[in-house]
Design an enzyme around this catalytic site. Structure first.
Site: not given
Length: 200
Positions: A64, A78-80
């Site tokens: 990203k 960010g990635d969760t």
């Protein structure tokens, strides 16, 4: 040559948030930062076969950040990921998926991995990840139905949002609450401060 990080006259770095998530923007504001721009990264988020949750979360955050042309700005992405063992739970796009996720998470522990990547204007990447263990109470059919009716699950990894009414169904967490919401503030502050952002 004066080091920009130590020169009080130097202009502070500029920031692009590579996410359309209002939650990440709100969390960033808790650090006293407002992004100069918000550009949602458009990437393929399909896991690679046999990819483990931690590696997947880190890859998504990295891709990203790299997907957004920041120019002379830093890019924060960010990635969760919600995971049960090696299984990566989907983002719930329909009620049936959310219901299946909640039934799986009921009464058991799961992990929330929240990865962040900060790309400098020269392309240098800084990365961090937080790992939080979360346990829901044993959920009754009525509790699941009530939560589904609220619609808070829409687009959420694992079919729930801890910042909403689901928090009343969570027995305990160990780790980063902000990471479960979507941006681990301890890790984000460390990355941003190391890049010269004025965070005290």
């Amino acid at each position: 040559m004066t080091d920009r990080l130590t020169d009080p006259a130097a202009a502070p770095p500029r920031l692009i948030l590579a996410s359309a998530s209002p939650r990440r923007r709100e969390l960033l504001a808790r650090l006293g930062l407002q992004p100069d721009n918000v550009i949602a990264a458009d990437i393929d988020e399909t896991p690679i076969p046999s990819e483990v949750p931690r590696a997947y979360a880190k890859r998504m955050a990295r891709e990203k950040a790299l997907a957004v042309d920041g120019g002379d700005c830093h890019v924060l992405a960010g990635d969760t990921v919600v995971a049960v063992g090696r299984r990566i739970l989907p983002k719930a796009e329909d009620k049936q998926t959310a219901k299946a996720c909640l039934e799986l998470l009921s009464g058991r522990r799961h992990k929330v991995l929240s990865a962040i990547a900060l790309k400098a204007p020269d392309g240098t990447l800084r990365e961090r990840i937080s790992e939080t263990v979360v346990r829901f109470k044993a959920l009754s059919h009525e509790e699941i139905a009530h939560y589904l009716a609220l619609g808070e699950w829409e687009g959420k990894a694992g079919g729930y949002a801890i910042q909403g009414s689901a928090e009343g169904l969570i027995a305990w967490i160990s780790g980063s609450h902000s990471g479960v919401v979507g941006l681990p503030l301890f890790e984000a502050r460390a990355l941003l401060k190391s890049a010269g952002f004025p965070l005290g």
